[in-house]
Write a protein that holds these residues in place. Structure first.
Motif, PDB file in Angstrom:
ATOM      1  N   ASN A 177       0.866  -1.176   0.000  1.00 21.92           N
ATOM      2  CA  ASN A 177       0.000   0.000   0.000  1.00 21.92           C
ATOM      3  C   ASN A 177       0.902   1.226   0.000  1.00 21.92           C
ATOM      4  O   ASN A 177       1.982   1.207   0.596  1.00 21.92           O
ATOM      5  CB  ASN A 177      -0.879   0.050   1.255  1.00 21.92           C
ATOM      6  CG  ASN A 177      -1.867  -1.089   1.337  1.00 21.92           C
ATOM      7  OD1 ASN A 177      -2.982  -0.992   0.854  1.00 21.92           O
ATOM      8  ND2 ASN A 177      -1.445  -2.192   1.948  1.00 21.92           N
ATOM      9  N   ILE A 178       0.482   2.289  -0.651  1.00 21.28           N
ATOM     10  CA  ILE A 178       1.225   3.546  -0.586  1.00 21.28           C
ATOM     11  C   ILE A 178       0.211   4.656  -0.314  1.00 21.28           C
ATOM     12  O   ILE A 178      -0.653   4.943  -1.149  1.00 21.28           O
ATOM     13  CB  ILE A 178       2.014   3.836  -1.870  1.00 21.28           C
ATOM     14  CG1 ILE A 178       2.922   2.655  -2.221  1.00 21.28           C
ATOM     15  CG2 ILE A 178       2.845   5.106  -1.690  1.00 21.28           C
ATOM     16  CD1 ILE A 178       3.750   2.852  -3.485  1.00 21.28           C
ATOM     17  N   TYR A 179       0.332   5.263   0.851  1.00 21.65           N
ATOM     18  CA  TYR A 179      -0.595   6.301   1.282  1.00 21.65           C
ATOM     19  C   TYR A 179       0.026   7.693   1.145  1.00 21.65           C
ATOM     20  O   TYR A 179       1.225   7.880   1.400  1.00 21.65           O
ATOM     21  CB  TYR A 179      -0.998   6.103   2.744  1.00 21.65           C
ATOM     22  CG  TYR A 179      -1.924   4.937   2.974  1.00 21.65           C
ATOM     23  CD1 TYR A 179      -3.306   5.105   2.984  1.00 21.65           C
ATOM     24  CD2 TYR A 179      -1.416   3.658   3.170  1.00 21.65           C
ATOM     25  CE1 TYR A 179      -4.159   4.034   3.190  1.00 21.65           C
ATOM     26  CE2 TYR A 179      -2.259   2.579   3.378  1.00 21.65           C
ATOM     27  CZ  TYR A 179      -3.631   2.766   3.385  1.00 21.65           C
ATOM     28  OH  TYR A 179      -4.469   1.700   3.582  1.00 21.65           O
ATOM     29  N   THR A 180      -0.774   8.630   0.741  1.00 21.33           N
ATOM     30  CA  THR A 180      -0.385  10.038   0.780  1.00 21.33           C
ATOM     31  C   THR A 180      -1.025  10.611   2.043  1.00 21.33           C
ATOM     32  O   THR A 180      -2.206  10.972   2.049  1.00 21.33           O
ATOM     33  CB  THR A 180      -0.883  10.780  -0.472  1.00 21.33           C
ATOM     34  OG1 THR A 180      -2.297  10.528  -0.639  1.00 21.33           O
ATOM     35  CG2 THR A 180      -0.146  10.304  -1.711  1.00 21.33           C
ATOM     36  N   VAL A 181      -0.258  10.633   3.099  1.00 20.53           N
ATOM     37  CA  VAL A 181      -0.782  10.982   4.421  1.00 20.53           C
ATOM     38  C   VAL A 181      -0.780  12.500   4.595  1.00 20.53           C
ATOM     39  O   VAL A 181       0.268  13.138   4.491  1.00 20.53           O
ATOM     40  CB  VAL A 181       0.059  10.338   5.535  1.00 20.53           C
ATOM     41  CG1 VAL A 181      -0.579  10.600   6.899  1.00 20.53           C
ATOM     42  CG2 VAL A 181       0.234   8.852   5.282  1.00 20.53           C
ATOM     43  N   PRO A 182      -1.925  13.117   4.863  1.00 15.65           N
ATOM     44  CA  PRO A 182      -1.972  14.576   5.005  1.00 15.65           C
ATOM     45  C   PRO A 182      -1.373  15.046   6.330  1.00 15.65           C
ATOM     46  O   PRO A 182      -1.277  14.286   7.296  1.00 15.65           O
ATOM     47  CB  PRO A 182      -3.472  14.880   4.947  1.00 15.65           C
ATOM     48  CG  PRO A 182      -4.112  13.644   5.472  1.00 15.65           C
ATOM     49  CD  PRO A 182      -3.256  12.499   4.992  1.00 15.65           C
ATOM     50  N   ARG A 183      -0.985  16.303   6.358  1.00 14.81           N
ATOM     51  CA  ARG A 183      -0.499  16.912   7.593  1.00 14.81           C
ATOM     52  C   ARG A 183      -1.644  16.986   8.605  1.00 14.81           C
ATOM     53  O   ARG A 183      -2.795  17.220   8.247  1.00 14.81           O
ATOM     54  CB  ARG A 183       0.010  18.315   7.288  1.00 14.81           C
ATOM     55  CG  ARG A 183       0.598  19.051   8.488  1.00 14.81           C
ATOM     56  CD  ARG A 183       0.891  20.487   8.143  1.00 14.81           C
ATOM     57  NE  ARG A 183       1.735  20.604   6.961  1.00 14.81           N
ATOM     58  CZ  ARG A 183       1.982  21.752   6.345  1.00 14.81           C
ATOM     59  NH1 ARG A 183       1.409  22.871   6.771  1.00 14.81           N
ATOM     60  NH2 ARG A 183       2.772  21.776   5.281  1.00 14.81           N
ATOM     61  N   ASN A 184      -1.308  16.767   9.878  1.00 21.17           N
ATOM     62  CA  ASN A 184      -2.299  16.871  10.944  1.00 21.17           C
ATOM     63  C   ASN A 184      -1.856  17.986  11.888  1.00 21.17           C
ATOM     64  O   ASN A 184      -0.960  17.797  12.711  1.00 21.17           O
ATOM     65  CB  ASN A 184      -2.423  15.549  11.706  1.00 21.17           C
ATOM     66  CG  ASN A 184      -3.582  15.534  12.692  1.00 21.17           C
ATOM     67  OD1 ASN A 184      -3.830  16.508  13.390  1.00 21.17           O
ATOM     68  ND2 ASN A 184      -4.284  14.408  12.757  1.00 21.17           N
ATOM     69  N   GLU A 185      -2.467  19.137  11.744  1.00 20.53           N
ATOM     70  CA  GLU A 185      -2.069  20.302  12.529  1.00 20.53           C
ATOM     71  C   GLU A 185      -2.298  20.078  14.022  1.00 20.53           C
ATOM     72  O   GLU A 185      -1.493  20.507  14.855  1.00 20.53           O
ATOM     73  CB  GLU A 185      -2.862  21.533  12.065  1.00 20.53           C
ATOM     74  CG  GLU A 185      -2.640  21.906  10.602  1.00 20.53           C
ATOM     75  CD  GLU A 185      -1.271  22.529  10.357  1.00 20.53           C
ATOM     76  OE1 GLU A 185      -0.518  22.707  11.333  1.00 20.53           O
ATOM     77  OE2 GLU A 185      -0.958  22.816   9.179  1.00 20.53           O
ATOM     78  N   GLN A 186      -3.384  19.414  14.390  1.00 21.62           N
ATOM     79  CA  GLN A 186      -3.697  19.199  15.799  1.00 21.62           C
ATOM     80  C   GLN A 186      -2.656  18.303  16.471  1.00 21.62           C
ATOM     81  O   GLN A 186      -2.258  18.554  17.609  1.00 21.62           O
ATOM     82  CB  GLN A 186      -5.086  18.579  15.943  1.00 21.62           C
ATOM     83  CG  GLN A 186      -6.224  19.529  15.577  1.00 21.62           C
ATOM     84  CD  GLN A 186      -7.585  18.904  15.822  1.00 21.62           C
ATOM     85  OE1 GLN A 186      -7.745  17.684  15.786  1.00 21.62           O
ATOM     86  NE2 GLN A 186      -8.583  19.750  16.063  1.00 21.62           N
ATOM     87  N   LYS A 187      -2.226  17.263  15.766  1.00 23.77           N
ATOM     88  CA  LYS A 187      -1.239  16.345  16.339  1.00 23.77           C
ATOM     89  C   LYS A 187       0.198  16.792  16.068  1.00 23.77           C
ATOM     90  O   LYS A 187       1.138  16.216  16.618  1.00 23.77           O
ATOM     91  CB  LYS A 187      -1.457  14.932  15.783  1.00 23.77           C
ATOM     92  CG  LYS A 187      -2.783  14.315  16.196  1.00 23.77           C
ATOM     93  CD  LYS A 187      -2.916  12.903  15.645  1.00 23.77           C
ATOM     94  CE  LYS A 187      -4.223  12.268  16.090  1.00 23.77           C
ATOM     95  NZ  LYS A 187      -4.384  10.881  15.558  1.00 23.77           N
ATOM     96  N   GLY A 188       0.339  17.798  15.199  1.00 19.48           N
ATOM     97  CA  GLY A 188       1.673  18.291  14.892  1.00 19.48           C
ATOM     98  C   GLY A 188       2.478  17.378  13.998  1.00 19.48           C
ATOM     99  O   GLY A 188       3.717  17.419  14.000  1.00 19.48           O
ATOM    100  N   THR A 189       1.802  16.547  13.204  1.00 21.55           N
ATOM    101  CA  THR A 189       2.504  15.610  12.325  1.00 21.55           C
ATOM    102  C   THR A 189       2.599  16.152  10.904  1.00 21.55           C
ATOM    103  O   THR A 189       1.746  16.914  10.450  1.00 21.55           O
ATOM    104  CB  THR A 189       1.802  14.244  12.293  1.00 21.55           C
ATOM    105  OG1 THR A 189       0.450  14.419  11.846  1.00 21.55           O
ATOM    106  CG2 THR A 189       1.798  13.615  13.679  1.00 21.55           C
ATOM    107  N   SER A 190       3.617  15.733  10.208  1.00 18.62           N
ATOM    108  CA  SER A 190       3.880  16.190   8.848  1.00 18.62           C
ATOM    109  C   SER A 190       3.087  15.383   7.830  1.00 18.62           C
ATOM    110  O   SER A 190       2.611  14.277   8.111  1.00 18.62           O
ATOM    111  CB  SER A 190       5.369  16.057   8.532  1.00 18.62           C
ATOM    112  OG  SER A 190       6.155  16.789   9.427  1.00 18.62           O
ATOM    113  N   LYS A 191       2.996  15.925   6.652  1.00 19.19           N
ATOM    114  CA  LYS A 191       2.500  15.178   5.502  1.00 19.19           C
ATOM    115  C   LYS A 191       3.611  14.226   5.061  1.00 19.19           C
ATOM    116  O   LYS A 191       4.798  14.591   5.095  1.00 19.19           O
ATOM    117  CB  LYS A 191       2.160  16.145   4.372  1.00 19.19           C
ATOM    118  CG  LYS A 191       1.768  15.478   3.063  1.00 19.19           C
ATOM    119  CD  LYS A 191       1.544  16.523   1.978  1.00 19.19           C
ATOM    120  CE  LYS A 191       1.186  15.843   0.654  1.00 19.19           C
ATOM    121  NZ  LYS A 191       1.001  16.844  -0.421  1.00 19.19           N
TER     122      LYS A 191
END
Length: 474
Positions: A58-72
């Motif tokens: 699988n290859i996911y394009t994971v979006p940035r999560n501003e609330q958790k402070g995680t990157s895209k």
């Protein structure tokens, strides 16, 4: 995937290794080339992921999560696997890993230690390769490493680091020189360590004193300290499965002929030319034909240990360039299986959507939550996934490998050169979508759509090419 294979060198080699080794000790292979060692000035990180059993790409394009402070980030995911996934985030930080069994038999960990968390932490939070190593340092100090040992290779558009972890709290990291190439099979590759050189090393302050305490290293009789020699499991370090692969890559990169003694292999080498993506495809797809050694396998061919094997489930080359916006400059050239014949398709970190069939769940959040809980009978549960197109073709190919491999390689090589040729023209079309001085994207929606469509179009052509190959061989 267990079945009788043809008499080809590749397949015969893989069969011989089943009886000779525990594959858990010898999965994966990596090469990292510094920016002054490459043809275009990019940092290049190449990696083969090797695993047996049913594996679903699988290859996911994971979006940035501003609330958790995680990157895209782009996430190459294999459900149920602790150490198979790879990632490239919006800051152009890439992370892969290779198993490196250590001699440590003490499990000094807190709350069970960490394994899977290491790569995910780098993917989500690292702002640079060096920062990625610093994040791993924090994990090691707080919880310790739960498995025997592993090396994480972390790179960005300016530098690459090799970070080797030992069960418990001990670890060391070294920066790869910009003008050199580092190669690693499944044993530690860092040799001499100088923690006072903070520009190029990080690690546990008691790395040497602990080894002396355990009786692994005697400064008076053993000579200069070598992390590889002292902390590696001796059987792993001296296994022909490791040194033959290492030799093959070293010979291809340098044009020299190396010995079978892994203790003579340097941490990194200067290539005899500038290294490009085609060079790394050759290395990742090596069947060991450039290595002639005597091995313990009496019935095996001259090169029983290959870099590309029957259980290679993914090959990736991270191209990391600092003169373009990260959305365009950082990308993964990746396959759905074996690099000796498959097409490397570009995935840009600026993408916002994966092509159809590459995400078994609608969101990456659900995929992460069910990464371990939903990891059985995947072919039956997700029959429309793109992963099975790669695997079905491999099953057809090995039904008569010697007959089909020639036409397969010719067709995919021709398509691969077309992909490379179009890259420059395709990227030139983005000049109006970002500020050339700041490298800030100004037309993000347009950029994402073009990148999404571009990658999807190559898979459409590739899968049609595979069907044409099958029809042509009837």
């Amino acid at each position: 995937m267990k079945r009788f294979l043809s008499i080809s060198v590749l397949i015969s080699a893989a069969i011989m290794q089943v009886a000779a080794h525990n594959f858990d000790d010898f999965n994966c292979f990596a090469v990292l080339a510094g920016r002054h060692a490459t043809t275009d000035g990019s940092v290049l990180l190449a990696h083969n992921e090797d695993d047996s059993g049913e594996q679903m790409l699988n290859i996911y394009t994971v979006p940035r999560n501003e609330q958790k402070g995680t990157s895209k980030y782009l996430w190459i995911e294999f459900p149920g696997m602790k150490v198979a996934d790879a990632a490239l985030n919006e800051y152009g930080v890439a992370v892969v890993s290779d198993a490196c069994r250590s001699r440590e038999d003490r499990a000094d960990v807190t709350d069970g230690g960490v394994v899977y968390e290491v790569r995910m932490t780098v993917a989500k939070y690292a702002r640079s390769a060096r920062h990625g190593v610093e994040l791993i340092k924090e994990l090691m100090e707080k919880r310790g490493y739960a498995d025997s040992g592993r090396t994480y290779i972390i790179a960005d558009s300016r530098e690459g680091w090799v970070c080797s972890l030992v069960r418990g709290r001990h670890w060391v990291a070294q920066r790869v020189p910009d003008d050199q190439v580092m190669i690693i099979p499944n044993n530690y590759c860092i040799t001499e360590v100088n923690l006072e050189d903070t520009a190029n090393f990080m690690g546990s302050p008691d790395l040497i004193s602990y080894a002396i305490e355990r009786g692994w290293y005697n400064p008076e009789t053993d000579g200069p300290f070598s992390f590889k020699k002292v902390y590696s499991n001796p059987k792993t370090l001296h296994s022909d499965r490791n040194y033959i692969r290492h030799m093959s890559a070293l010979n291809l990169i340098t044009g020299k002929n190396y010995t079978t003694d892994p203790n003579t292999y340097p941490f990194s080498v200067k290539a005899n030319r500038k290294i490009g993506i085609n060079d790394l495809i050759e290395v990742l797809g090596s069947h060991g034909d450039n290595v002639i050694v005597k091995t313990q396998h009496k019935k095996a061919p001259l090169h029983p240990s290959c870099i590309c094997v029957d259980r290679t489930i993914n090959a990736s080359i991270f191209q990391l360039r600092n003169w373009l916006p990260t959305e365009i400059g950082s990308l993964i050239w990746t396959t759905g299986g074996r690099p000796c014949y498959e097409l490397f398709v570009p995935w840009y970190v600026g993408m916002s959507k994966s092509p159809e069939g590459f995400q078994r769940f609608t969101t990456a959040e659900e995929a992460e939550a069910k990464h371990f809980s939903d990891a059985k009978n995947m072919r039956a549960s997700y029959p429309e996934a793109a992963a099975w197109k790669f695997i079905s073709f491999w099953e057809w190919l090995i039904s008569d490998y010697n007959k089909y491999i020639g036409a397969t390689k010719n067709a995919t090589h021709k398509l691969q050169q077309e992909v490379f040729k179009q890259q420059t023209e395709f990227e030139a079309g983005f000049v109006n979508l970002y500020d050339s001085k700041t490298k800030i994207v100004t037309e993000r929606a347009k950029l994402e759509k073009r990148l999404n469509n571009y990658t999807a179009s190559w898979y459409d052509r590739y899968f049609k090419t595979l069907e044409k190959i099958k029809k042509s061989q009837k």
